[in-house]
Design a protein around this motif. Structure first.
Motif, mmCIF file in Angstrom:
data_model
loop_
_atom_site.group_PDB
_atom_site.id
_atom_site.type_symbol
_atom_site.label_atom_id
_atom_site.label_comp_id
_atom_site.label_asym_id
_atom_site.label_seq_id
_atom_site.Cartn_x
_atom_site.Cartn_y
_atom_site.Cartn_z
ATOM 1 N N LEU A 748 0.832 -1.113 0.056
ATOM 2 C CA LEU A 748 0.094 0.018 0.028
ATOM 3 C C LEU A 748 0.814 1.195 -0.007
ATOM 4 N N LYS A 749 0.314 2.506 -0.616
ATOM 5 C CA LYS A 749 0.783 3.783 -0.332
ATOM 6 C C LYS A 749 0.210 4.189 0.772
ATOM 7 N N ASN A 750 1.023 5.430 1.063
ATOM 8 C CA ASN A 750 0.397 6.209 2.045
ATOM 9 C C ASN A 750 -0.736 7.432 1.273
ATOM 10 N N ARG A 751 -1.670 7.226 1.406
ATOM 11 C CA ARG A 751 -2.576 7.869 0.630
ATOM 12 C C ARG A 751 -3.328 9.165 1.588
ATOM 13 N N ASP A 752 -2.865 9.172 2.734
ATOM 14 C CA ASP A 752 -3.680 9.743 3.553
ATOM 15 C C ASP A 752 -3.593 11.494 3.295
ATOM 16 N N THR A 764 -13.135 8.407 -1.412
ATOM 17 C CA THR A 764 -12.012 7.422 -1.512
ATOM 18 C C THR A 764 -11.196 7.053 -0.099
ATOM 19 N N GLN A 769 -7.774 0.851 -1.268
ATOM 20 C CA GLN A 769 -6.858 1.255 -2.248
ATOM 21 C C GLN A 769 -6.753 0.450 -3.494
ATOM 22 N N THR A 770 -6.966 -0.970 -3.127
ATOM 23 C CA THR A 770 -6.826 -1.824 -4.246
ATOM 24 C C THR A 770 -7.779 -2.892 -3.866
ATOM 25 N N ASP A 798 -3.628 2.958 6.794
ATOM 26 C CA ASP A 798 -4.933 2.687 5.934
ATOM 27 C C ASP A 798 -5.941 1.540 6.592
ATOM 28 N N THR A 801 -8.276 0.112 3.942
ATOM 29 C CA THR A 801 -7.934 -1.028 3.118
ATOM 30 C C THR A 801 -7.595 -2.465 3.855
#
Lengths: 1187, 767
Positions: A748-752, A764, A769-770, A798, A801
């Motif tokens: 995972l990416k940090n999408r915060d 979102t 995430q996926t 996350d 996710t």
């Protein structure tokens, strides 16, 4: 009720008085003078203006109102600022004059709300009534009684008329019915109104009780009065047979109109408010007080008579005392003397009374009722449904604060005490229904509230512990359902734990051929099946298909058509029971092996350093002895396995024959597999030595680790594969600390990104995430692999996710942000213990069958669905709840009602395949009134919250919020339109059963998911979103409306909890300590002025400043107070499925902001409306719908 | 003749070299007409107890393309302190250390008796030997137990500072970490997935080994880091651990259902072993020792599916192109072998199973890296146990008879070029002036890498005479060849062995008899056989026999004395007389015949044939048969069915088998128990004699031969019967009407018939 009263009485008196005086004076002077009732109305009108003016400064006063209840502190709080706002926009003009001061005081509370919502009218009165109303069964009967009383009140009002207080009281009690008395606006009116009301208070005490009831009659009888009535009435009417009241209220409508037009609506409230608070204090003056006193008392006494009273009575006990104490004194004085000034002392008392008072108030009402003949009519009408309540914010004066400058008073406020109080409702229900067992034999019975302790006797319907419905009366047609907008939903907790007094479901074995089922719809044998032809066949109660009774199941019928063995067979006589499943019900036609537990421990640098790994290992050593045994087995059949992981996975071979454990490292995270079969899953007792050795060594092995990159998905895959290889179902306990950024599937990416909040992309943040995890979840469900996740994040990881698999497999997430051994250890261990020990069903499939006419259309909860009917759960524990929504697909008939059968096929922890069946029969109705009378607001909120929380996945949060508000408004508008008796549009009339809907809904709207504050992390929101989705009604109830207990009121000699108080800062006193719990946290709030002795007793330190707010448990001290508080905490902890985190909050400390977040009746930092404001807004919405 | 035999023998003892021709034809044209190419068998590490290594660096020719080593054949100008390279004629200064040399004070390398000399050189760090065990766990309990014991025993045989590692495999592959207390750790890999070396190293956490290690013990001296791979630990440190670990090894726990083979991930296991060493210890001596009890059944390198109903490929399947997995598997192992060889490691395969184990596919692993290949029926046999033990045998100096990471450099006079080499080596692709374009064996290079070799390892090296016919070599000129073998001795020293030999040139037109007399028919037979086997391995089988036949006929035509078209007049000189017989047996040998052999067996036989020295090779081609009787001391007899007599005991050594065969009468006597009667003690002795002799062979042979004690009429007699020349068969038995010998049931031609045909063809003018 009692709680409020008590709490208030003490402190309030001192301070509030001034406020009351003011209120009384202005309000009454201006408006009331005219005619009692009218005056009230007038007041309302006036109030509006008054509010406006006073609003600014005094708005807060409303808070003062609070003070009346509680302490001055509350005054200080936001309210003041709010008030101004409110006033400004809405009412400024009118009140501005002199009244301000008085009104100001009143306003404060309501004002803030008003500002936002514009209309203050709403349900001051409601609360009291609401409480009563809600307990449908009980309340109904009572209601009738109450109505009459209300009538009487009217009369009283008249009498009191002069003294506005009466009105106030009414409003308060009544639920601040009619608020919008613009007319009174006369300026001070508002303030005055309040003033008067305040002055009235004493009387009002009685009034309120009578309030609504009285008003209604009046309204009907008199033009003017109605208006006034509305003000005063609303409360009463609301509380009691509102519908009845309404007609009378015709007058009020006018006021209502005003309301809408302006903040005018609000304006009225001021009057009412004025009335409420002021009444008590000021009014009390000689005359009223007497009346008041008598009324209350009588009311109680009366209460016994009217149905409503009982409710009150129930609650009364405490109130009464309180009431009696304060009322007599203060009210009297208040009234007589210059309502305003003299009342001061009394006010508090009154307020208190009001809060708690509703009960009392009603008491008085009866009296009134008795007095008024008209009431009888009402009585008749309301008798059954009285539920609706009218709130008139204006009419409800909030208690004035001494502290408040007089100027502020002018504002009109809704007295928070006058609006429906959850505490009151809960108390009433507890008192009314807690003593008798709830017998489930009757179709469509509304069970007691979840907050009530009651026993259940299963006589053919499932216990409410298993199933609760939003309504126990289902509209016969979909048109009706659409019109009402009341969602039809059942909240099902199939494996709920029962108290030890109740018998768990019996296990029925129908032999090799399996459970008897309907040939067509496959419904299971249940009490509603009709045996015909002498018992040779039975007709399915769901699809009407006739099925042969197998010979081995044949039994003769008795003369009533019942089988002779009716009482011998649980499936014929009980609502809940279990069948032993045959091999046909098993995967691959093979009886399942006992499930397995796999513990998967993060051994990253963070986890090791924080001591977490050691802690887990130590705990597991002993915890493994407490695996669920599934019934009466000597030892648990569950096998256990261990995995640790960082960037790679370590499996352990703990086969009993080994001298030492073997560690097997799998680094191929891209293509996970399980490296061993034999020796991975073992029986605890056989391999104990090896396991112990392993658990000893794990912390050592990784003591020097530097690994910070973690994987996650492969961990689940590994567990899944292990279970696959072992061909069993099971549960993974994953202890995880960080965002999985290592190169692996599910990375995972940090999408915060907080910037997304309040944008269209906010959704979102809740979406995974996926979709990798969704697919993984699917596989897990297929294998019966349930995933429980313990998270220990120090930063964003996350949850949205990571939680996907947990969520879809019926697992639980536990999150311990910034985990620290000292403070979080106990909470974590308790959670872990409970999670490991609790009974779980594996590899479960749930289907809900319904009788023709409705069908289950939507499901909410932690599970996976591969088709539209079957809820698949890899695991289902005793805390997991599934909410099911029903829709019509045909007409229902009143005769046959509607039936639900929830069948859950699962594997017990002993490896036995079973079917658990819950049956529930519901009534059907052709009258909307019936629907509204048999609703359960808590369940409704449960549904709405879950619906909304799911909605945020796909819609902007704002849309979701608006939809919620809209639906709520429609529900209430429909009621108003179709069920409530005609009355002023300015009146807010709420169904008895739903009078808490606005306050609860507001809590939902203000929750972190729907309205996050800046301090709420994205993870927290996702976490809570998932958490709520599996909550049962009791949990959502306390989660959205936390329980606030005054610790200093604790009776150390008694087992009972202190009476709860409402979640508002106004209710807090500097000199007290409070405990607040919401199912996740326990706060102990310590006022700055708490006696040192208490501090010493509880915290073991000598002064306030020495209290450490980092302590995670209270010190164990040998004194009654400490013992008592700790026992209360223990009791609370025991009630919740998760161990709550203890947070010590010192007043004016940094943590206080956090704490205030949970004072849900107040305006929140993040922009959430206060209760009063929201009520006004709701009122406006409703009026828009109606117009 | 005697002189040549002696000469040949001397040369072999001194230099470990045997040439097919000891006098060389001086032109390319004539060389080609000799039929048997100019070639030699070189045993680079031939044991020379009398040869003390010198402790200094060799002196090299300064011409960059030459770099030959100073040797006794060089012309030295003692006064000028110059020496002329005898290969490129470059004149070189002696290095300063040689300032004191003179005719009487010569360095060793200039003395004629030091035509072969060992140098010990100090280069680079000395790294301990590495032994990585790769153990199959899909074995029967009994087998596994035996294997475990052997492995545990082997720990005591290893050099104490050697690094050992353990990988086990079954359905999964486990790499064991060896230095753990209290818990045994292993890294597990899926057996179905091929991984690159990089992936393997990543997954084993070897990519940044310095970090964790140094943190663990920051005070450790720096020499440690290299050694400290968690998976390869000095034996003296983890002896106990490893013993316990081996003791606790379990059979692969994954269930094997009826009718299935266990899933065995040999391919991945090897790949991981190779990857592990590749990442940690490139270019140091290391042995990967694979112990497997069955065919790889999954993943890359799988040889057969796990369904028992599908048998493992046979020669028949291969011919019919019916071996599904063979090509892919072979490719997998070839890739591995090449990687291993590139890193200077070697792979041993110890395959013990009743059925095939996939040696055919895996053979390149051993063939290219110089590893051992051992095939047995079970790990619980002395064949395996002793063979394995013998891997760690020591020489008279107490040093292990193994060397690692050798490279062989060949220099030749300019009249010669290098055609190629056949043996356990790979090409280093070193082009040079001595490299011929015509490849024989592994050619196109003058350097080969031999990752592992022992004192018996023998390479065949083929040369080409390039001197043109019209450029005659001056009288007395000699051609020279220098073999430079650099290797890591088992004592961890770097050593260089230099062997320089020279042979006379002769003009084939007028000095053919010299050349003829200098023909080494034994060497020639082996060299031709290697070529044949090499062709058989790389090309189609039947063509090889035809090629061999043609070569033989041509040789006979060239060197036979006969009248045209008169077979009866055909004669061969003594130096050629045995050669046709070798060829006869070679044609029947399992190296060229696949009939009755599984592909695995063929691979196994060929593997050993390509690396044993001349004596052993000859035994393989033509087994030795001794006869024991009351009539005299044991005597060698013809490998012929006529030697099988009722009152004899026969001892046959075919290298792979030792067969003791009791004649009919003897067997009856033994059955009657005469040997137990004191009065027939001589009979007892007779019975014992071949046993003792067999034991002697068994003691020294590597790999341990299959020991068969059989008698007339027993099924195991087939081992003997299949080897002897079928002079008597069911076809001619009665025709001969003789009492002696026993008939062989075969359609194979006998030597007699073969010779008859040969003569006929040789003398035929049509040929």
């Amino acid at each position: 009720m009692s709680v409020n009263q008590q709490a208030h009485t003490g402190p309030p008196y001192g301070q509030p008085q001034p406020a009351y005086q003011r209120y009384q004076q202005p309000g009454y002077g201006g408006q009331q003078m005219p005619g009692v009732p009218h005056s009230q109305y007038g007041v309302y009108n006036g109030p509006m203006p008054g509010y406006q003016q006073p609003a600014p400064p005094q708005g807060y006063f409303p808070s003062l109102g609070l003070p009346s209840k509680g302490s001055p502190v509350s005054l200080n709080s936001d309210t003041s600022s709010l008030a101004p706002n409110f006033i400004g926009p809405l009412r400024t003009p009118p009140t501005s004059g002199a009244p301000p001061p008085t009104s100001g005081a009143l306003l404060p509370v309501g004002q803030p709300a008003y500002n936002q919502f514009g209309q203050g009218d709403v349900q001051n009165g409601i609360p009291a009534s609401a409480v009563q109303m809600q307990r449908p069964s009980v309340s109904q009967p009572f209601i009738p009684g109450s109505t009459p009383t209300s009538i009487s009140q009217l009369s009283s009002f008249q009498q009191y008329g002069p003294s506005p207080t009466g009105a106030q009281q009414l409003t308060n009690h009544m639920a601040g019915m009619t608020i919008g008395s613009v007319p009174t606006s006369a300026a001070p009116p508002a303030g005055v109104g309040y003033g008067p009301s305040t002055s009235v208070p004493p009387a009002s005490g009685s009034f309120t009780a009578t309030g609504s009831g009285l008003y209604t009659p009046y309204s009907s009888s008199q033009g003017p009065r109605p208006a006034s009535m509305t003000h005063g009435l609303p409360p009463t009417s609301l509380s009691q047979g509102v519908p009845l009241a309404q007609p009378a209220f015709s007058g009020p409508p006018l006021s209502m109109q005003r309301l809408p037009s302006q903040g005018s609506g609000y304006a009225p409230p001021p009057s009412s408010t004025g009335i409420g608070p002021s009444n008590y204090p000021s009014t009390t003056g000689a005359p009223r007080p007497s009346t008041m006193q008598s009324p209350p008392l009588s009311g109680q006494a009366l209460a016994g008579l009217p149905a409503s009273q009982p409710n009150h009575l129930a609650s009364p006990p405490p109130p009464q005392q309180a009431m009696s104490g304060p009322h007599p004194g203060p009210p009297m004085t208040g009234l007589q003397g210059p309502p305003p000034p003299s009342t001061h002392p009394s006010q508090p008392g009154y307020q208190i009374q009001q809060n708690g008072s509703f009960g009392q108030v009603r008491g008085p009402q009866p009296n009134y009722g008795g007095a008024y003949p008209g009431t009888s009519n009402y009585g008749s009408q309301p008798g059954p449904p009285p539920p609706p309540k009218r709130l008139d914010p204006d009419s409800i004066p909030s208690p004035q604060l001494n502290e408040l400058p007089p100027q502020q008073k002018p504002r009109h406020r809704i007295d928070p005490d006058a609006i429906p109080s959850p505490i009151q409702v809960i108390e009433d229900d507890r008192n009314n229904r807690g003593s008798e067992p709830f017998v489930t034999g009757v179709r469509g019975q509304v069970p007691p509230l979840v907050t009530t302790n009651f026993l259940v006797k299963d006589q053919g319907n499932a216990s409410p512990r298993y199933i609760r419905c939003t309504s126990y009366n289902i509209p016969c047609t979909s048109d009706m359902a659409k019109q009402s907008q009341v969602p039809l939903a059942a909240v099902i907790k199939p494996l709920a734990m029962l108290p030890t007094e109740e018998t768990p479901p019996y296990l029925v074995d129908h032999g090799e051929s399996g459970p008897i089922r309907c040939n067509r719809c496959k419904a299971y044998m249940c009490p509603f099946m009709q045996f015909i032809e002498g018992g040779r066949r039975f007709q399915c109660c769901f699809c009407s298909c006739v099925t042969e009774v197998p010979p081995h199941y044949f039994q003769h019928l008795d003369h009533t058509g019942k089988r002779v063995d009716f009482y011998d067979r649980p499936e014929l006589s009980l609502g809940s029971y279990e069948f032993l499943a045959t091999v046909d019900y098993c995967k691959n036609n093979k009886f399942p092996d006992p499930p397995a537990f796999i513990f998967m421990i993060d051994v990253s640098y963070n986890a090791v350093k924080s001591g977490l790994v050691r802690l887990i290992c130590e705990e597991l050593k002993s915890l493994l002895d407490y695996l669920p045994r599934g019934g009466n087995l000597e030892e648990s059949a569950i096998r256990v396995g261990f995995v640790t992981y960082n960037k790679v996975l370590h499996f352990y071979n703990v086969k009993s024959s080994l001298a030492q454990p073997q560690m097997m490292v799998v680094s191929d995270v891209a293509d996970m597999f399980v490296p061993l079969l034999d020796g991975f899953l073992v029986n605890v007792n056989e391999s104990r030595a090896v396991i112990t050795s392993l658990l000893d060594q794990i912390p050592e092995m990784f003591a020097d680790t530097r690994e910070t990159e973690m994987v996650f998905a492969p961990v689940i895959q590994a567990g899944l594969d292990a279970l696959k290889a072992a061909e069993c179902a099971g549960k993974l306990f994953i202890f995880h600390t960080s965002l999985p950024i290592a190169e692996a599937p599910g990375k995972l990416k940090n999408r915060d990104d907080k910037k997304l909040i309040n944008t269209d992309k906010e959704k979102t943040l809740f979406q995974p995430q996926t979709n990798f995890y969704s697919n993984l979840a699917k596989d897990c469900v297929a294998q019966g692999c349930c995933v429980d996740l313990f998270l220990f994040p120090n930063q964003y990881l996350d949850v949205a996710t990571l939680g996907v698999v947990t969520y879809q497999t019926g697992g639980s997430i536990y999150k311990y942000s910034y985990f620290q051994l000292e403070t979080d250890q106990e909470r974590f261990l308790n959670d872990l213990r409970r999670d490991v020990q609790k009974e779980v069903g594996f590899d479960a499939v749930m289907r809900v069958r319904t009788s023709t006419g409705i069908r289950a259309t939507d499901f909410f909860g932690a599970f996976y669905m591969s088709n539209t009917t079957d809820v698949e759960l890899a695991g289902l524990d005793c805390d997991k709840t599934i909410t099911v929504e029903f829709k019509h697909d045909d007409k229902l008939s009143e005769d046959s009602g509607a039936l639900l059968q929830c069948a859950l096929l699962y594997t017990s922890s002993a490896g036995q395949r079973r079917l658990r069946i819950h049956n529930l029969s519901l009534n059907c109705c052709t009258q909307l009134a019936d629907l509204y009378r048999n609703c359960e607001t808590d369940t409704l909120i449960n549904y709405l919250a879950k619906y909304a929380y799911r909605g945020v996945l796909n819609n902007p949060v704002k849309t979701v919020r608006d939809a919620l508000i809209n639906q709520c408004a429609q529900i209430l508008a429909c009621y108003r339109k179709n069920c409530a008796s005609p009355s002023s549009a300015g009146q807010l009339i709420l169904p008895e059963c739903m009078k808490l809907l606005p306050v609860y809904l507001n809590c939902v709207l203000k929750s972190d998911v729907l309205q996050p504050g800046p301090e709420v992390s994205t993870d927290d929101r996702a976490y809570i979103r998932q958490l709520v989705t599996s909550m049962d009604v009791a949990e959502t109830n306390v989660f959205f409306y936390p329980r606030l207990l005054p610790l200093t009121k604790v009776d150390v000699d008694n087992d009972a909890l202190p009476a709860a108080i409402r979640n508002s800062e106004e209710r807090l006193s500097k000199g007290d300590m409070y405990l607040l719990e919401n199912g996740l946290n326990i706060f102990v709030w310590v006022g700055v002025n708490v006696q040192q002795g208490l501090i010493q007793n509880l915290f073991g330190v000598s002064s306030f400043s020495q209290i450490s707010n980092t302590m995670s448990t209270l010190p164990i001290l040998e004194n009654p107070f400490s013992k008592k508080v700790r026992s209360i905490m223990d009791m609370l902890q025991a009630q919740r499925s998760r161990y709550m985190k203890l947070i010590i909050v010192k007043q004016e400390d940094k943590f206080e902001m956090l704490f205030k977040h949970f004072l849900v009746e107040d305006k929140s930092m993040s922009g959430g409306a206060s209760y009063v404001d929201f009520l006004c807004h709701m009122h406006k919405e409703i009026r828009q719908l109606l117009s | 003749m005697a002189t040549y035999l002696e000469f040949i023998q001397q040369n072999e003892e001194r230099d470990g070299v045997r040439f097919s021709w000891n006098v060389w034809p001086s032109s390319r044209l004539e060389a080609t007409r000799m039929v048997v190419p100019l070639a030699c068998l070189l045993t680079p590490l031939k044991e020379r107890p009398d040869l003390p290594p010198v402790q200094y660096e060799p002196v090299l020719c300064s011409r960059p393309t030459c770099k030959a080593v100073l040797n006794p054949l060089c012309q030295v100008d003692y006064r000028a302190k110059l020496w002329a390279c005898n290969f490129c004629f470059q004149r070189n200064q002696f290095p300063p250390a040689y300032a004191g040399i003179s005719e009487v004070n010569q360095p060793a390398e200039l003395m004629p008796q030091f035509s072969t000399i060992d140098y010990i050189v100090q280069r680079g760090p000395q790294t301990p030997l590495i032994f990585l065990y790769v153990v199959d766990t899909c074995l029967e309990e009994e087998d596994l137990q035996a294997l475990k014991e052997s492995l545990q025993m082997s720990l005591s045989l290893l050099p104490p500072d050697a690094l050992v590692g353990l990988i086990t495999f079954g359905r999964m592959v486990q790499v064991h970490e060896l230095s753990c207390e209290g818990i045994s750790k292993s890294y597990v890999f899926r057996g179905t997935k091929d991984l690159t070396a990089k992936q393997i190293q990543d997954m084993l956490g070897l990519t940044k080994p310095a970090v964790p290690v140094q943190q663990g013990r920051p005070l450790q001296p720096q020499e440690q880091p290299v050694i400290s791979s968690r998976f390869l630990q000095p034996i003296h440190k983890i002896d106990m651990n490893l013993t316990d670990l081996l003791g606790e090894l379990q059979r692969d726990p994954w269930p094997v259902t009826q009718g299935k083979r266990p899933l065995r991930s040999t391919g991945v296991a090897l790949s991981i072993a190779v990857g592990l060493l590749e990442g940690t210890f490139p270019n140091t001596g290391a042995r990967i020792m694979l112990f497997t009890g069955g065919p790889p059944t999954q993943g890359p390198g799988m040889v057969v599916g796990d369904e028992l109903k599908t048998p493992i490929r046979s020669w028949h399947d291969i011919e019919k192109d019916n071996a599904r997995f063979m090509k892919k598997a072979t490719k997998h192992y070839e890739t591995l072998a090449n990687r291993t060889a590139a890193n200077g490691h070697c792979i041993d395969i110890y395959a013990c199973a009743l059925d095939q184990t996939g040696l055919l596919e895996m053979k390149c692993c051993t063939n290219l890296t110089g590893g051992h290949m051992v095939m047995g029926d079970s790990f619980n046999t002395s064949l395996f146990k002793q063979t394995f033990q013998r891997v760690f045998s020591k020489d008279f100096n107490g040093e292990f008879r193994m060397a690692f990471g050798a490279s062989l450099d060949v220099k030749t006079s300019r009249e010669l070029k290098i055609g190629g080499a056949i043996g356990p080596c790979i090409s280093l692709n070193a082009k040079g002036p001595y490299v011929s374009e015509n490849e024989l064996g592994i050619g196109g290079t003058c350097q080969w890498k031999i990752c592992s070799l022992d004192p018996n390892t023998t390479l065949a090296i083929y040369f080409e005479v390039v001197n043109q016919h019209n450029a005659p070599i001056p009288q007395g000129g000699r051609g020279a060849v220098q073999f430079i073998t650099q290797y890591q001795h088992s004592s961890m020293q770097k050593r260089i062995r230099v062997t320089t030999i020279a042979r006379n040139w002769a003009d084939a037109q007028n000095q053919l008899q010299h050349i003829e007399a200098a023909f080494d028919q034994e060497a020639a037979a082996v060299l031709m056989a290697r070529l044949g086997v090499y062709r058989a391995e790389t090309e189609e089988g039947p063509d090889v026999l035809r090629w061999l036949d043609r070569q033989l006929i041509r040789l006979c035509q060239k060197f036979g004395q006969y009248n045209k078209d008169d077979p009866n007049s055909f004669r061969l000189s003594d130096s050629f007389s045995l050669y046709p017989q070798f060829m006869f047996h070679l044609r029947r040998s399992p190296f060229l015949q696949v009939f009755n052999n599984s592909p695995d067996e063929s691979s196994y036989y060929r593997h050993h044939f390509a690396r044993q020295d001349l004596t052993q090779s000859l035994i393989m081609i033509q087994p030795i048969l001794y006869s024991y009787s009351f009539y005299g001391p044991p005597e060698p007899v013809l490998l012929d069915s006529s030697s099988i007599l009722a009152d004899r005991i026969l001892l046959m050594d075919s290298f792979f088998q030792i067969v003791i065969y009791l004649g009919e009468t003897i067997a009856q006597w033994r059955k009657a128990g005469y040997q137990d009667m004191p009065e027939y003690e001589n009979f007892k002795h007779l019975l014992q004699a071949p046993l003792d002799d067999a034991q002697e062979i068994l003691q020294t042979r590597f790999p341990m031969p299959r020991y068969i004690n059989t008698e007339h009429g027993s099924s195991q007699a087939r081992f003997l019967l299949s080897k002897v020349n079928p002079s008597q068969t069911h076809n001619n038995l009665y025709a001969w009407g003789q009492e002696s010998g026993s008939p062989i049931l075969t359609d194979d031609v006998s030597l007699q018939v073969f010779m008859d045909h040969l003569k006929k063809l040789a003398v035929s003018s049509a040929a």
